[in-house]
Design an enzyme around this catalytic site. Structure first.
Site, PDB file in Angstrom:
ATOM      1  N   HIS A 149       0.822  -1.212   0.000  1.00 29.33           N
ATOM      2  CA  HIS A 149       0.000   0.000   0.000  1.00 29.33           C
ATOM      3  C   HIS A 149       0.855   1.262   0.000  1.00 29.33           C
ATOM      4  O   HIS A 149       0.456   2.296  -0.545  1.00 29.33           O
ATOM      5  CB  HIS A 149      -0.900   0.039   1.231  1.00 29.33           C
ATOM      6  CG  HIS A 149      -2.116  -0.830   1.145  1.00 29.33           C
ATOM      7  ND1 HIS A 149      -3.295  -0.396   0.583  1.00 29.33           N
ATOM      8  CD2 HIS A 149      -2.343  -2.098   1.561  1.00 29.33           C
ATOM      9  CE1 HIS A 149      -4.206  -1.359   0.658  1.00 29.33           C
ATOM     10  NE2 HIS A 149      -3.655  -2.405   1.258  1.00 29.33           N
ATOM     11  N   ASP A 156      -7.669  -1.537  -1.033  1.00 28.22           N
ATOM     12  CA  ASP A 156      -8.586  -2.485  -0.391  1.00 28.22           C
ATOM     13  C   ASP A 156     -10.000  -2.017  -0.698  1.00 28.22           C
ATOM     14  O   ASP A 156     -10.346  -0.859  -0.415  1.00 28.22           O
ATOM     15  CB  ASP A 156      -8.377  -2.503   1.128  1.00 28.22           C
ATOM     16  CG  ASP A 156      -7.030  -3.073   1.534  1.00 28.22           C
ATOM     17  OD1 ASP A 156      -6.401  -3.764   0.717  1.00 28.22           O
ATOM     18  OD2 ASP A 156      -6.611  -2.811   2.679  1.00 28.22           O
ATOM     19  N   GLU A 238      -6.350 -12.262   0.748  1.00 24.35           N
ATOM     20  CA  GLU A 238      -7.308 -11.220   1.138  1.00 24.35           C
ATOM     21  C   GLU A 238      -8.212 -10.892  -0.041  1.00 24.35           C
ATOM     22  O   GLU A 238      -7.747 -10.311  -1.030  1.00 24.35           O
ATOM     23  CB  GLU A 238      -6.575  -9.946   1.596  1.00 24.35           C
ATOM     24  CG  GLU A 238      -5.705 -10.157   2.821  1.00 24.35           C
ATOM     25  CD  GLU A 238      -4.917  -8.907   3.227  1.00 24.35           C
ATOM     26  OE1 GLU A 238      -4.304  -8.933   4.310  1.00 24.35           O
ATOM     27  OE2 GLU A 238      -4.924  -7.915   2.460  1.00 24.35           O
ATOM     28  N   HIS A 241      -8.000  -7.135  -1.395  1.00 28.56           N
ATOM     29  CA  HIS A 241      -6.700  -6.510  -1.642  1.00 28.56           C
ATOM     30  C   HIS A 241      -6.271  -6.684  -3.101  1.00 28.56           C
ATOM     31  O   HIS A 241      -6.092  -7.804  -3.575  1.00 28.56           O
ATOM     32  CB  HIS A 241      -5.675  -7.163  -0.698  1.00 28.56           C
ATOM     33  CG  HIS A 241      -4.279  -6.649  -0.799  1.00 28.56           C
ATOM     34  ND1 HIS A 241      -3.634  -6.029   0.250  1.00 28.56           N
ATOM     35  CD2 HIS A 241      -3.370  -6.690  -1.805  1.00 28.56           C
ATOM     36  CE1 HIS A 241      -2.408  -5.713  -0.101  1.00 28.56           C
ATOM     37  NE2 HIS A 241      -2.225  -6.108  -1.354  1.00 28.56           N
TER      38      HIS A 241
END
Length: 266
Positions: A149, A156, A238, A241
């Protein structure tokens, strides 16, 4: 009288010398700004819903995260443009993207690391990591000292069926429900049902976990397919993500704050 005047003159000279050699007050170090490759997502697509969780107390830390000063999604320009393309397709189908987190400063990642090392702080365990021993957050890969990130091309996000219903604010201290509980029991979110909430530290958050079936699995695959078509790559652990490829800054971890001033005019 002459002696008094000489004494006053000597004292005045001493004051002038002391003033001349005294160090200037320390200047506050200016905050770093985002380089030209970054933009506010809203300037590229104002229709994408933004629920920037880390500016609130509804996080696995139970507090606002360091570096998140304003609820603004900041991304590299190519990533923002790709989300705009995905959003145009989704709107025609009655859906919208909703972002939870975008660019993340290194100081926020450092905050995560400090929290993970404090094994006594488990205030939010009941919601975000009910079945995971906090001592294993590093070994199991839930927390790391660097985050994609911070390079600016990772986001996200989830899907919301339109028209979007409001989501009530989190009330610190309220009873917690496990992030993998049935949708009607976990913290309310206006997104479609993805099988777990956002930031759920559990293997059920793996995008293709075989225990996730039916509408929940279809929703995950719909999100993944939509974003893959515009150049994003999903992190298998995830479902929320995604990283836009190729990354504009593949080797740089930035630390400017999440603040509109960081991308003023962009």
């Amino acid at each position: 009288m002459r002696s008094v005047l000489r004494a006053l003159a000597t004292a005045a000279a001493a004051v002038l010398v002391a003033t001349a050699v005294s160090p200037a007050p320390a200047q506050a170090r200016p905050e770093p700004k985002a380089p030209e490759g970054f933009v506010a997502l809203r300037s590229v697509d104002p229709t994408i819903i933004q629920e920037m969780r880390y500016t609130t107390a509804h996080t696995f830390l139970g507090e606002r995260v360091d570096g998140y000063r304003q609820p603004v999604c900041i991304l590299t320009r190519p990533a923002a443009r790709a989300l705009h393309l995905a959003q145009k397709r989704l709107l025609r189908q009655g859906y919208s993207l909703k972002v939870y987190d975008c660019y993340r400063p290194q100081r926020a990642v450092d905050h995560f690391v400090r929290w993970a090392k404090d094994l006594d702080d488990q205030a939010m365990k009941g919601e975000f990591y009910p079945l995971v021993d906090k001592s294993r957050l590093f070994d199991d890969g839930y927390i790391a000292e660097k985050s994609g990130h911070s390079r600016g091309s990772t986001v996200d996000l989830t899907l919301v069926r339109l028209p979007a219903l409001p989501t009530r604010p989190y009330r610190p201290g309220e009873p917690l429900a496990p992030c993998f509980a049935p949708k009607g029991e976990r913290f309310p979110d206006n997104s479609v049902d993805m099988g777990t909430g956002y930031d759920c530290f559990d293997t059920l958050s793996h995008t293709d976990d075989p225990r996730i079936q039916g509408a929940q699995r279809a929703n995950r695959q719909f999100l993944k397919r939509t974003l893959t078509d515009v150049g994003f790559v999903n992190l298998p652990e995830e479902w929320w993500h995604f990283t836009h490829k190729p990354e504009l800054f593949p080797d740089t971890y930035f630390d400017f704050p999440v603040d509109r001033r960081s991308v003023a005019g962009r």
